[in-house]
Write a protein that holds these residues in place. Sequence first.
Motif, PDB file in Angstrom:
ATOM      1  N   GLU A  79       0.817  -1.106   0.308  1.00 51.68           N
ATOM      2  CA  GLU A  79      -0.398   0.061   0.012  1.00 51.68           C
ATOM      3  C   GLU A  79       0.811   1.575   0.232  1.00 51.68           C
ATOM      4  O   GLU A  79       0.308   2.265  -0.300  1.00 51.68           O
ATOM      5  CB  GLU A  79      -1.103   0.448   1.321  1.00 51.68           C
ATOM      6  CG  GLU A  79      -2.375  -0.835   0.993  1.00 51.68           C
ATOM      7  CD  GLU A  79      -3.372  -0.956   2.310  1.00 51.68           C
ATOM      8  OE1 GLU A  79      -2.494  -0.539   3.338  1.00 51.68           O
ATOM      9  OE2 GLU A  79      -3.988  -1.606   2.857  1.00 51.68           O
ATOM     10  N   GLU A  80       2.133   1.444   0.210  1.00 49.09           N
ATOM     11  CA  GLU A  80       3.278   2.615   0.324  1.00 49.09           C
ATOM     12  C   GLU A  80       3.821   2.595  -0.811  1.00 49.09           C
ATOM     13  O   GLU A  80       4.301   2.694  -1.152  1.00 49.09           O
ATOM     14  CB  GLU A  80       4.378   2.285   1.195  1.00 49.09           C
ATOM     15  CG  GLU A  80       3.540   2.008   2.852  1.00 49.09           C
ATOM     16  CD  GLU A  80       5.106   2.205   4.040  1.00 49.09           C
ATOM     17  OE1 GLU A  80       6.584   2.021   3.928  1.00 49.09           O
ATOM     18  OE2 GLU A  80       4.363   2.587   4.723  1.00 49.09           O
ATOM     19  N   GLY A  81       3.362   1.250  -1.876  1.00 45.82           N
ATOM     20  CA  GLY A  81       3.711   1.222  -3.094  1.00 45.82           C
ATOM     21  C   GLY A  81       4.777   1.107  -3.859  1.00 45.82           C
ATOM     22  O   GLY A  81       5.372   0.789  -4.201  1.00 45.82           O
ATOM     23  N   LEU A  82       5.522   0.068  -2.990  1.00 49.37           N
ATOM     24  CA  LEU A  82       6.449  -0.664  -2.349  1.00 49.37           C
ATOM     25  C   LEU A  82       6.411  -1.813  -3.254  1.00 49.37           C
ATOM     26  O   LEU A  82       5.813  -2.850  -2.729  1.00 49.37           O
ATOM     27  CB  LEU A  82       7.032  -0.775  -0.801  1.00 49.37           C
ATOM     28  CG  LEU A  82       7.687   0.409  -0.857  1.00 49.37           C
ATOM     29  CD1 LEU A  82       8.687  -0.309   1.641  1.00 49.37           C
ATOM     30  CD2 LEU A  82       8.885   1.631  -1.240  1.00 49.37           C
ATOM     31  N   GLU A  83       7.783  -2.346  -4.630  1.00 47.46           N
ATOM     32  CA  GLU A  83       7.202  -3.360  -4.683  1.00 47.46           C
ATOM     33  C   GLU A  83       8.150  -4.955  -4.421  1.00 47.46           C
ATOM     34  O   GLU A  83       9.326  -4.883  -3.948  1.00 47.46           O
ATOM     35  CB  GLU A  83       7.690  -3.191  -6.351  1.00 47.46           C
ATOM     36  CG  GLU A  83       8.245  -3.950  -7.539  1.00 47.46           C
ATOM     37  CD  GLU A  83       8.672  -4.041  -8.138  1.00 47.46           C
ATOM     38  OE1 GLU A  83       9.077  -5.002  -9.581  1.00 47.46           O
ATOM     39  OE2 GLU A  83       9.033  -3.040  -8.739  1.00 47.46           O
ATOM     40  N   ARG A  84       7.476  -5.688  -4.277  1.00 49.26           N
ATOM     41  CA  ARG A  84       7.789  -6.972  -3.849  1.00 49.26           C
ATOM     42  C   ARG A  84       9.184  -7.291  -4.293  1.00 49.26           C
ATOM     43  O   ARG A  84       9.312  -7.695  -5.641  1.00 49.26           O
ATOM     44  CB  ARG A  84       6.476  -8.272  -4.085  1.00 49.26           C
ATOM     45  CG  ARG A  84       7.107  -9.794  -2.995  1.00 49.26           C
ATOM     46  CD  ARG A  84       6.039 -10.263  -2.577  1.00 49.26           C
ATOM     47  NE  ARG A  84       5.224  -9.832  -2.733  1.00 49.26           N
ATOM     48  CZ  ARG A  84       4.065 -10.058  -2.765  1.00 49.26           C
ATOM     49  NH1 ARG A  84       3.243 -10.565  -4.157  1.00 49.26           N
ATOM     50  NH2 ARG A  84       2.380  -9.552  -3.054  1.00 49.26           N
TER      51      ARG A  84
END
Length: 365
Positions: free
Chosen positions: A220-225
Amino acid sequence: MQCTDRFHPAIDDFRDPFARDRDRVIHTSSFRRLEYKTQVFINHEGDYFRTRLTHSLEVSQIARAVANALGCKEALAETIALAHDLGHTPFGHVGGDTLDECLKHSGNRNGFEHNFQSFRVVTKLEKRYAPFDGLNLTFATLEGILKHSYPYKKPFLTPWYDEVFGLDYHPSLEAMIVDHADEIAYISHDIDDGIQYGLITFDDIFESELVRRIDEKVVEEGLERGTKLHRYRFVGMLISYLVTHLIDQSRKRLLETDRVLCKTIPATEPIPIRFDATLTTEIKRLKKLLYHKLYRHERIVSKMHAGKICIEKLYEAFTTDTNLLPTDYRQRLEKEKKERVIADFIAGMSDRYALQRYREIYGLS
């Protein structure tokens, strides 16, 4: 005994009793050697990975935060956390299991147990005062080290331990906090190290409800796994989630008291410091997942097998020829059982020192 009592006289100074205990633990040789003792990954594999020392510091940080939030003695929780792994052998749990097997095979039915070894370190093996052995820690600190994980009764503990420390009672709230802080630290940081080392991916542990819940917050914070930043935030959020839940759930059950509750709550009663049933189940499932996906990975098992052989061969060598032991350990042989003296020496080694002695004794390059 009162929680701040000691078995030997002590001079008061500007610190409270538990802060004095903390300082005594930090300045021990045993604490410094934790820097080169394996947590999960062999120390020399890389500078990034946790050791027993960094793990103890991380447990301490979590324990302090929880103790402070719950109005418990922060310095007591910190001290128990810093001391709880002093008795660990080189090469992680496999080292302790191997040493236990060696002792029992030699006829010593009490074997080896790292929690009790931590107690022995601070009460016997560390020598800082002429009149007595050990660090002369407070009763509450000693109780927390001896009983920070359940069950408290062990077959090798003589009746004296029950009489003095009340093995039918839970330890202090601070000791309970450390037990959960230990669990939170190693779950979160083993995931971090395992992914960094390339042994597991998030996909490997994604069947865990707990992992999916935290991952959703990170995404949700926009960080890619799969990125470093995602991993860092995941670990931080996992710790924060577990700590917050532990504080909220435990606060509902705490007694209104301003004293340390040593030997107060019967061991038959549920401990007040705990997660709720749902999260407890989720944590157990994640730990089981990590056991199969990470701790039993062939690369870790291979390294641990090498550590097992090292412990076995050192024990064999010292048992065969006690002249290989340092002078102070040879002197102890006059009054103590040979096998226990050897176990104390091996347990106190760092990984690299154990490997160095192994190579020296067996003529390996």
